[in-house]
Design an enzyme around this catalytic site. Sequence first.
Site, PDB file in Angstrom:
ATOM      1  N   ARG A 165      -8.358 -19.686  -0.668  1.00 34.75           N
ATOM      2  CA  ARG A 165      -7.376 -20.133   0.266  1.00 34.75           C
ATOM      3  C   ARG A 165      -6.170 -20.834  -0.085  1.00 34.75           C
ATOM      4  O   ARG A 165      -5.739 -21.973   0.845  1.00 34.75           O
ATOM      5  CB  ARG A 165      -7.654 -19.943   1.455  1.00 34.75           C
ATOM      6  CG  ARG A 165      -6.761 -19.667   2.922  1.00 34.75           C
ATOM      7  CD  ARG A 165      -7.188 -19.695   3.996  1.00 34.75           C
ATOM      8  NE  ARG A 165      -6.374 -18.377   4.907  1.00 34.75           N
ATOM      9  CZ  ARG A 165      -4.761 -19.436   5.576  1.00 34.75           C
ATOM     10  NH1 ARG A 165      -4.896 -20.618   5.769  1.00 34.75           N
ATOM     11  NH2 ARG A 165      -4.251 -18.961   6.342  1.00 34.75           N
ATOM     12  N   LEU A 182      11.414   1.072   6.470  1.00 36.21           N
ATOM     13  CA  LEU A 182      10.859   2.186   5.341  1.00 36.21           C
ATOM     14  C   LEU A 182      11.580   3.174   4.851  1.00 36.21           C
ATOM     15  O   LEU A 182      11.993   4.261   5.296  1.00 36.21           O
ATOM     16  CB  LEU A 182       9.471   2.118   5.624  1.00 36.21           C
ATOM     17  CG  LEU A 182       9.101   2.530   4.272  1.00 36.21           C
ATOM     18  CD1 LEU A 182       8.600   1.627   3.610  1.00 36.21           C
ATOM     19  CD2 LEU A 182       6.966   3.179   4.910  1.00 36.21           C
ATOM     20  N   LYS A 188       6.612  -1.981   1.827  1.00 38.84           N
ATOM     21  CA  LYS A 188       5.234  -1.380   2.247  1.00 38.84           C
ATOM     22  C   LYS A 188       4.102  -2.041   1.992  1.00 38.84           C
ATOM     23  O   LYS A 188       3.539  -2.172   1.170  1.00 38.84           O
ATOM     24  CB  LYS A 188       5.047   0.076   2.290  1.00 38.84           C
ATOM     25  CG  LYS A 188       3.683   1.061   2.409  1.00 38.84           C
ATOM     26  CD  LYS A 188       4.340   2.419   2.314  1.00 38.84           C
ATOM     27  CE  LYS A 188       3.291   3.316   3.253  1.00 38.84           C
ATOM     28  NZ  LYS A 188       3.745   3.104   4.687  1.00 38.84           N
ATOM     29  N   GLU A 208      12.964   3.068  13.458  1.00 36.17           N
ATOM     30  CA  GLU A 208      12.640   4.085  12.938  1.00 36.17           C
ATOM     31  C   GLU A 208      11.160   4.389  13.944  1.00 36.17           C
ATOM     32  O   GLU A 208      11.330   3.341  14.936  1.00 36.17           O
ATOM     33  CB  GLU A 208      12.181   4.076  11.899  1.00 36.17           C
ATOM     34  CG  GLU A 208      11.274   2.556  11.534  1.00 36.17           C
ATOM     35  CD  GLU A 208      10.414   2.382   9.893  1.00 36.17           C
ATOM     36  OE1 GLU A 208      11.065   2.987   9.618  1.00 36.17           O
ATOM     37  OE2 GLU A 208      11.228   1.203   9.441  1.00 36.17           O
ATOM     38  N   TYR A 211       0.955  -1.426   0.060  1.00 37.21           N
ATOM     39  CA  TYR A 211      -0.202   0.191  -0.167  1.00 37.21           C
ATOM     40  C   TYR A 211       0.784   1.046  -0.370  1.00 37.21           C
ATOM     41  O   TYR A 211       2.178   0.777   0.141  1.00 37.21           O
ATOM     42  CB  TYR A 211      -0.878  -0.480   1.361  1.00 37.21           C
ATOM     43  CG  TYR A 211      -0.182   0.433   2.560  1.00 37.21           C
ATOM     44  CD1 TYR A 211      -0.589   1.680   3.012  1.00 37.21           C
ATOM     45  CD2 TYR A 211       0.887  -1.120   3.165  1.00 37.21           C
ATOM     46  CE1 TYR A 211       0.445   2.348   3.988  1.00 37.21           C
ATOM     47  CE2 TYR A 211       1.740  -0.114   4.228  1.00 37.21           C
ATOM     48  CZ  TYR A 211       1.560   0.608   5.071  1.00 37.21           C
ATOM     49  OH  TYR A 211       1.751   1.550   6.063  1.00 37.21           O
TER      50      TYR A 211
END
Length: 289
Positions: free
Chosen positions: A103, A205, A149, A181, A35
């Site tokens: 699944r 990130l 991400k 971070e 995302y």
Amino acid sequence: MGVYPVVLSQAKFVHRDSLKYPFEERGLQFGDGIYEVIRIYRGNYYLLTEHVERLFRSAKAIKLELPYTKTELTELLNGLIKRNQMTEDGKVYLQATRGSAPRDHVFPENLTANVYAYISKQARPLNQLEHGVCTITERDIRWEKCYIKSLNLLPNILAKQTAKEKECYEAILHKDGLVTECSSSNVYLVKDGHIYTHPVTENILHGCVRMAVERFSEKLNIPFIEEAFTLEDIKSADELFLTSSTSEVLPIVKVDGAPVADGKPGPISKKLQAAYEQDASIQTETVKQ
């Protein structure tokens, strides 16, 4: 925060209430997706190119084939703003998953990715920018590929919730005392006029605003040093600040109840925030011409 009604889904613009996916969706069942959150100022994207580039890097890292080129996705995102007649400050949430299939841990064959994006209002954190924020420290228990991400955010959520329960804005994460971070932002220490932050590795990130801050620092002749600092270093820091698409360049004035320096936003974080505001303004003006 209000959500605009038009959603981008599979290259179509639909009303948000009509958006549906099968219950066997790999993002839902496995967190098998990625995302981006892209900032909007006065109806125009900020750092859009950087976000699209990062989405494609994340997709490559998890072997996810996106159904659009970077140019096509950019055009679709611009169309989303136009369809919603967006003129305010806000953000776009953009998500891509491996798709819908029965699944199974193994990637299904011939599967088309599910991609959607929507706009919501997002006010600027003006009070926090002026006065700074308080943070806590938490052990970094995330996986070893934080440069992706991905949708797998449970450790981040738990850290952020702990910060909220302690009436703080963010949680500074560390591995054995070495700061990586924050739960949803990059973090920086200022000492003797130099900025220190964790180097770009798979453990953090690579934030889009982080890229911009490095650029601002060079223009302002402020040394930007990619070198991790420790929890102990924070005790003697001149300044501490964090960055993200929704937080901008946000001063940290207290960590675990102890003030950072004099407990007030410092001059370097203020200079960087001013540069951020100027850069965002320049970009929005360029788009409108």
